[in-house]
Design a protein around this motif. Structure first.
Motif, PDB file in Angstrom:
ATOM      1  N   PRO A 514      51.506  54.523  41.939  1.00  0.00           N
ATOM      2  CA  PRO A 514      50.279  53.680  41.927  1.00  0.00           C
ATOM      3  C   PRO A 514      50.465  52.548  41.555  1.00  0.00           C
ATOM      4  O   PRO A 514      51.214  52.058  40.661  1.00  0.00           O
ATOM      5  N   LEU A 515      49.590  51.341  42.212  1.00  0.00           N
ATOM      6  CA  LEU A 515      49.860  50.077  41.565  1.00  0.00           C
ATOM      7  C   LEU A 515      49.097  49.724  40.291  1.00  0.00           C
ATOM      8  O   LEU A 515      48.186  50.634  39.821  1.00  0.00           O
ATOM      9  N   PRO A 516      49.829  48.953  39.636  1.00  0.00           N
ATOM     10  CA  PRO A 516      49.101  48.810  38.048  1.00  0.00           C
ATOM     11  C   PRO A 516      47.486  48.303  38.328  1.00  0.00           C
ATOM     12  O   PRO A 516      47.195  47.853  39.405  1.00  0.00           O
ATOM     13  N   PRO A 517      47.012  48.269  37.136  1.00  0.00           N
ATOM     14  CA  PRO A 517      45.665  47.553  37.297  1.00  0.00           C
ATOM     15  C   PRO A 517      45.582  46.131  38.153  1.00  0.00           C
ATOM     16  O   PRO A 517      46.500  45.219  37.599  1.00  0.00           O
ATOM     17  N   LEU A 518      44.922  45.919  38.990  1.00  0.00           N
ATOM     18  CA  LEU A 518      44.900  44.644  39.693  1.00  0.00           C
ATOM     19  C   LEU A 518      44.068  43.423  38.882  1.00  0.00           C
ATOM     20  O   LEU A 518      43.013  43.725  38.413  1.00  0.00           O
ATOM     21  N   ARG A 519      44.678  42.368  38.940  1.00  0.00           N
ATOM     22  CA  ARG A 519      44.109  41.261  37.895  1.00  0.00           C
ATOM     23  C   ARG A 519      44.237  40.109  38.956  1.00  0.00           C
ATOM     24  O   ARG A 519      45.133  39.868  39.499  1.00  0.00           O
ATOM     25  N   ASN A 521      44.707  35.892  38.589  1.00  0.00           N
ATOM     26  CA  ASN A 521      45.167  35.086  37.786  1.00  0.00           C
ATOM     27  C   ASN A 521      44.364  33.917  37.936  1.00  0.00           C
ATOM     28  O   ASN A 521      44.669  32.906  38.856  1.00  0.00           O
ATOM     29  N   LEU A 524      45.431  30.055  37.534  1.00  0.00           N
ATOM     30  CA  LEU A 524      46.562  29.952  38.498  1.00  0.00           C
ATOM     31  C   LEU A 524      45.907  29.583  39.928  1.00  0.00           C
ATOM     32  O   LEU A 524      45.731  28.521  40.703  1.00  0.00           O
ATOM     33  N   GLU A 527      43.939  26.286  39.614  1.00  0.00           N
ATOM     34  CA  GLU A 527      45.233  25.156  39.839  1.00  0.00           C
ATOM     35  C   GLU A 527      45.522  24.958  41.253  1.00  0.00           C
ATOM     36  O   GLU A 527      45.567  23.847  41.820  1.00  0.00           O
ATOM     37  N   GLU A 528      45.671  25.973  42.088  1.00  0.00           N
ATOM     38  CA  GLU A 528      46.236  25.853  43.246  1.00  0.00           C
ATOM     39  C   GLU A 528      44.912  25.102  44.159  1.00  0.00           C
ATOM     40  O   GLU A 528      45.242  24.477  45.026  1.00  0.00           O
TER      41      GLU A 528
ATOM     42  N   ARG B 117      54.228  29.022  46.568  1.00  0.00           N
ATOM     43  CA  ARG B 117      53.011  29.959  47.390  1.00  0.00           C
ATOM     44  C   ARG B 117      53.370  30.830  48.169  1.00  0.00           C
ATOM     45  O   ARG B 117      52.882  31.736  48.418  1.00  0.00           O
ATOM     46  N   PRO B 195      51.794  50.633  33.868  1.00  0.00           N
ATOM     47  CA  PRO B 195      52.551  49.921  34.689  1.00  0.00           C
ATOM     48  C   PRO B 195      52.403  48.405  34.943  1.00  0.00           C
ATOM     49  O   PRO B 195      51.504  48.000  34.809  1.00  0.00           O
TER      50      PRO B 195
END
Lengths: 846, 349
Positions: A514-519, A521, A524, A527-528, B117, B195
């Motif tokens: 399973p994917l880790p909890p998605l966050r 950023n 960033l 900034e982009e 990117r 994870p």
């Protein structure tokens, strides 16, 4: 590290393995072959034609009929007749008149490509049949230089006596040399034998143990205190083992050709037989050795036997090392001393005085072991680089010392005419216990992702000289070879299994979890976005060096003002140059330098940089992971040059100024939904023109300065005399505010009712900021006055001294109805009343 | 001449005159001269009174016929003239379409930003988020916690810039690689024992002389995945996926054993040389392969230092340079162009 395959082949039979396959296999297994150098064979810089360059035997040397300094040699080249060749080689000339010779040489026929022995550098030439003073010479006896084996033109090559005659020279002297780039502190791989072990394991071939068995061949036994020398190791933490072997009655001279060639091919210069042998054994087995001139080793007291004491240096103790430098030691450095004082830096370099000389007869051969971290500390602090220090610094197996010492002693007996004392000294206070790892074959799969069968795992470990013993519960006790100091954990065994099994056989999979909890950023992403907007506004992004010149901070403050830079500057302890010695606290210097450098080639620059500045705020604390260093993001913009480029019709070529940059900044602030929230006030910043600098704040927090550069700053940065406008702002504060603004953002409804437009000119004091007037109008007319656009500024006799007229185009519009003349009149009067009261403004009548 | 004759004469005259009207003003003059208020045909209408009563209708009818015919002819002529005039206007309005357009100033992203990117996007697809860590770093994070104690020979792999700190204080340095971020990311996420999949980009610094091939400042990007069943084949697959998405579909990779103190097993990942496609050339030193990443399974000691129990968790990590791929892709021979910010270089991207 360079390994000649001819040498490697002594220990493991590799003749049938194509060189490229060998190199690839070793590379994949972690011993990266960076280059394959070929000698003699096709592909070499100078290939030796196998038909034209062969071995031969010189049978006789006779006088040249017409030249005193030349001789004629009679050569058996394996053909039906003997060949006569002319030569001037000194060692053959010395044999003039002798026959019944049996000298094996390298022989080249006309047509062979060789280097010119007499030319400077390597000049190719084709050997031609020539008449030398009346005698036809169709062939020649070759020197090392002519064959590309040495860079100086010395004597001709003499091959070993058992060399067959008439075979291609490549079979005798041809070679391939593997150039390795071995990553990691692996003492056991820094030698030819270590590579041979790997080859044997990788290809499943037997490994010859000859070089390890000299102790047995010599019948050498050891005692802690041999007759020749008194041994003492007071600091055994730095020197776990010291062995000393005596070789008496050696004759110092050159080492044989085969050894010289091996040393050369491994990258070392031959010196004399004793030194060459110590180097040879170091290259062969990885154990650095040191040969002392026994006669120079002093006793502790008159009448006593010479003594070797391995101890920590006394603070400030001094000795001249072999390289001629006088060294001063600290109390952690390990010295080899004799009864009179230091004779060597343990494991690093010998002393000048006890060096082997041409007159040396008796050799005390040191084969010792030193604690690697202390070796590294010593070499770093003394700034000594040596083969020994380099190897000991990567850890050398202490079990190897006596084996390698005996090997060198054996060679000294064989090649230097010495005699080995049958009892050697061996003081071994730091003998390690055998080391075993508890391992289960099912440990490999979860790490590798590949099921390597247990039998295969056992085969691999055994081939690498690990001894595998089964315990009752299915675990293995894996006894680690003494030289594998890098293997301490089960996972280290897993790596051995993986790399020998071959990573090229591994399937490619993706993480199946399973994917880790998605966050997000968020910083960033913001900034982009900032970068995209600024590029959209026509600016070029730069990324500059974080390390700057301390003088640049000074250059930013030319006028005796102080520049308020945050925190405490971070300065390097070791810098490449003063220009790169401190971390930037402002982006401006790099921005100005970039502008200066580019304006040499370009007429216009429009730049931005988004990057971190660094300054110290507090004491670092590893327990909390705090570096004590603030690294906030900053934004800097700069414009310089003409407003528009040249075209075939006139364009606006006036210089970019404050308002160009402000326009960009306003557009940018609008993107951030901050345009109507920022405050602009006259700024006092030492880097900017005092009258053309704005300080920008948002809800009382300073976000930066915008202005035309102070002419003295331009001068200090060697910028051309033209307005250069720059801005530096704190991106963190700005983005914080933008986040709040974005959160409270409402979409304005678009009114279906027609707007009413009219102009309003106000006379105010010349010093009144236009923005104040505009904002006052909008506030007074809120919410029905939707726009107040400043379209004219006038100062002059019509409005009076100290006054100015500001003309605004007003737009009135209601979301709920069409405004009529009365509504507008009411609003207008309200606005006028407010501006009169708050700003002392007067309406200017046409 | 009778009035009838005069009418016919005017009519003929008008027709002839109309034919000779070539441009709009002439046409308007013609209209005024014949059909205007004082035009010749209009004046003929007024002359009807001079005729005997019985001839008047006939004459009137004829006048109207003539007027109508001329009006029609005028409209037709006007159309012809309009067409001709437009044609002329278009012809004379032709420009040299090869002349340059009005200059527009365009901004450009730095090449490094573009590369970063691209890489962010690729790893985002695989569930990796971007995690940032400081440039000025604690010695412990850059080295010790990554299984590289003081004076350890592995430290030779990194020539370090040290920060002046007061004696007795913990030592600071400029990070020599992005790996210290591994510890920071793990310590943050291991608090919840969750994870982890992160990429860690950033500036790194090495005490190296500046040449065309080496810089004292460069960008690196580290990847780290920690989970309950992550294997070396997952690392290899992930690297292959990256190579295909970054360098192009069908691209092969090669995995070699290597050494890093913070991974075990350690590998290096090569991809087919992007210049020669694997045949061998000067750029790949005739090996056909170019190194793209150093990688491996996170060393148990490092997992432990990051707060994950190595008995339960495994992970992989990789690190790659950011400048090298674009140097290869665009045949850039001098790394100094990157942070020297020569706009003649940067504006090409």
């Amino acid at each position: 590290m360079r390994v000649p395959l001819s040498w490697l082949n002594d220990y493991v039979d590799i003749k049938d393995i194509p060189v490229q396959d060998l190199a690839n296999r070793l590379t994949l297994a972690g011993m990266e072959v960076e280059a394959i150098e070929t000698i003699g064979y096709s592909g070499a810089e100078l290939p030796w034609n196998p038909q034209l360059i062969t071995t031969a035997e010189v049978l006789a040397v006779g006088p040249h009929p017409d030249a005193d300094r030349l001789v004629l040699v009679e050569v058996d080249y394996g053909g039906p007749e003997h060949e006569i060749a002319v030569t001037g080689a000194p060692s053959l000339y010395a044999l003039k008149g002798q026959s019944d010779l049996h000298l094996k040489v390298a022989f080249a026929w006309e047509g062979a490509m060789l280097y010119d022995g007499h030319a400077e550098g390597f000049v190719l030439r084709k050997l031609k049949a020539t008449k030398v003073r009346g005698v036809l010479s169709r062939a020649m006896v070759c020197s090392q230089k002519e064959l590309g084996l040495a860079d100086v033109h010395g004597d001709i090559i003499y091959l070993p006596d058992d060399t067959p005659v008439g075979v291609p020279l490549t079979e005798i002297l041809g070679d391939h040399i593997l150039h390795f780039e071995i990553k990691g502190p692996f003492g056991h791989l820094q030698c030819v034998y270590g590579i041979a072990r790997e080859v044997a394991a990788l290809f499943g071939r037997p490994l010859k143990r000859t070089p390890l068995e000299a102790v047995t061949r010599l019948g050498l036994t050891t005692v802690e205190q041999p007759d020749a020398v008194e041994l003492e190791i007071p600091d055994s933490d730095l020197c776990p083992r010291y062995t000393a072997t005596m070789i008496r009655g050696v004759h110092i001279g050159p080492s044989p050709l085969w050894m010289q060639l091996r040393l050369q091919r491994a990258g070392m210069r031959p010196i004399n037989n004793i030194v060459d042998i110590t180097n040879y054994v170091m290259l062969e087995l990885g154990q650095p050795l040191h040969a002392f001139d026994y006669a120079q080793i002093r006793p502790r007291a008159a009448g006593a036997k010479p003594a070797i004491i391995v101890r920590r240096a006394l603070p400030g103790e001094q000795m001249a090392t072999l390289d001629g430098e006088l060294r001063t030691f600290d109390a952690e450095m390990c010295l080899i001393t004799d009864g009179g004082g230091p004779v060597g830096v343990g494991g690093v370099m010998g002393g000048l005085d006890s060096e082997v000389k041409a007159t040396t007869e008796d050799i005390l051969l040191e084969a010792a072991n030193f604690f690697f971290l202390n070796i590294r500390r010593t070499t770093q602090l003394l700034k000594i680089s040596s083969e020994a220090g380099n190897r000991f610094g990567k850890r050398v197996d202490s079990e190897l010392a006596l084996i390698a010492g005996a090997r060198a002693a054996e060679l000294m007996q064989e090649l230097a005419g010495g005699f080995v004392d049958p009892i050697a000294g061996d003081l071994y206070p730091g003998k390690p216990a055998p080391f075993a790892v508890s391992y289960r074959p099912d440990m490999a799969d979860p790490i590798l992702g590949v099921s390597v069968p247990a039998d295969e795992q056992r085969r691999i470990l055994t081939a690498l000289e690990f001894a595998v013993r089964d315990a009752d519960d299915g675990t293995w006790q894996v006894l680690v070879p003494s030289y594998r100091l890098d293997v301490r954990h089960p996972v280290d065994l897993v790596e051995e299994i993986g790399r020998i099994y071959g990573y090229d056989r591994f399937p490619h999979t993706l993480i199946d979890e399973p994917l880790p909890p998605l966050r997000h950023n968020v910083p960033l992403e913001e900034e982009e976005r900032v970068r995209d907007w600024l590029v959209g506004l026509g600016l070029d992004e730069i990324i500059s060096y974080s390390l700057i010149d301390p003088a640049d901070e000074v250059r930013l403050t030319p006028s005796g003002m102080t520049l308020a830079l945050p925190g405490e500057v971070i300065t390097l302890r070791n810098s490449l140059s003063p220009e790169r010695s401190q971390m930037r606290r402002t982006l401006l210097p790099a921005m100005l330098r970039t502008a200066r450098n580019n304006l040499r080639f370009l007429e216009r620059v429009a730049l931005f940089e988004v990057g971190r500045v660094h300054y110290r705020l507090a004491t670092p604390d590893p327990d909390t992971a705090e570096t004590g260093v603030a690294e906030p993001r900053r934004l800097a913009l700069l414009l310089a040059g003409p407003r528009q480029g040249r075209w075939f019709e006139p364009t606006d070529r006036s210089a970019l100024d404050y308002f160009d940059l402000k326009g960009i900044v306003e557009a940018f602030l609008e993107r951030l939904a901050l345009l109507d929230k920022v405050q602009w006030e006259r700024g006092a910043h030492s880097s900017f023109h005092p009258g053309r600098c704005a300080r920008v704040t948002i809800e009382g927090r300073e976000i930066g300065y915008l202005g035309e550069l102070h002419p003295l700053v331009c001068e200090a940065f060697d910028l051309p005399v033209q307005p250069v406008v720059a801005l530096e702002r704190d991106l963190e504060v700005l983005l914080d505010a933008a986040r709040v603004a974005e959160g409270g953002k409402h979409v304005g409804m678009i009114s279906p009712y027609p707007p009413v437009h009219e102009d309003l000119a106000l006379i105010v004091d010349a010093g009144t900021p236009a923005l104040d007037v505009q904002r006052t109008i909008l506030q007074a007319g809120s919410p029905l006055v939707t726009r107040a656009l400043l379209f004219d500024i006038y100062q002059g006799p019509q409005v009076g001294e100290g006054k100015k007229s500001l003309a605004f185009a007003l737009t009135y519009q209601s979301p709920g109805k069409a405004l009529d003349e009365k509504d507008v009149e009411k609003l207008r009067l309200r606005i006028i009343k407010v501006v009169e009261k708050q700003l002392g403004a007067k309406v200017r009548r046409a | 001449m009778t009035l009838f004759d005069a009418l016919e004469q005017v009519y003929n005259e008008a027709q002839a005159a109309l034919e000779s009207a070539m441009v709009s003003p002439e046409l308007e003059t013609w209209y005024a001269a014949y059909l205007g208020r004082k035009g010749a045909v209009t004046l003929q209408t007024r002359a009807v009174g001079q005729l005997p009563k019985e001839e008047r209708p006939i004459f009137g009818q004829r006048v109207n016929e003539v007027k109508q015919a001329l009006e029609d002819a005028y409209v037709a002529r006007a159309e012809v003239i309009k067409q001709a005039e437009m044609l002329h206007a278009l012809e004379s309005g032709a420009i040299d379409i090869t002349l340059p357009g009005r200059p527009v100033t365009q901004g450009h992203l730095h090449l490094t930003t573009r590369t970063l990117r691209q890489i962010y996007d690729i790893f985002a697809m695989m569930g990796f988020e971007v995690f940032e860590a400081p440039d000025v770093e604690l010695e412990a994070y850059n080295f010790d916690l990554l299984n590289i104690p003081d004076y350890h020979p592995a430290r030779d792999m990194w020539d370090t810039f040290w920060v002046q700190t007061p004696p007795g204080e913990p030592r600071l340095l400029l990070r020599t690689h992005t790996s210290p971020g591994q510890i920071r990311a793990m310590r943050e996420r291991s608090a919840n024992q969750e994870p982890l999949r992160v990429i860690l980009p950033g500036k790194c610094y090495r005490y190296e002389q500046i040449t065309a091939r080496s810089e004292h400042q460069f960008y690196q990007l580290e990847g780290l995945a920690v989970g309950r069943g992550i294997t070396l084949t997952d690392l290899i697959g992930t690297m292959h996926q990256f190579a295909e998405l970054f360098y192009g579909a069908g691209r092969k990779i090669r995995v070699r054993s290597s050494y890093f103190p913070f991974t075990e097993p350690s590998v290096e990942v090569d991809t087919q040389c992007i210049l020669c496609g694997g045949k061998g050339c000067g750029v790949c030193k005739y090996t056909g392969w170019l190194e793209i990443a150093g990688a491996g399974m996170v060393h148990p000691v490092v997992l432990q230092n990051g707060g994950y129990d190595p008995a339960e968790w495994t992970g992989f990590a990789f690190g790659m340079g950011i400048e090298r791929p674009s140097m290869m892709k665009y045949d850039v021979s001098d790394i100094r162009l990157y942070y020297g910010n020569d706009l003649r270089f940067l504006r090409q991207f």
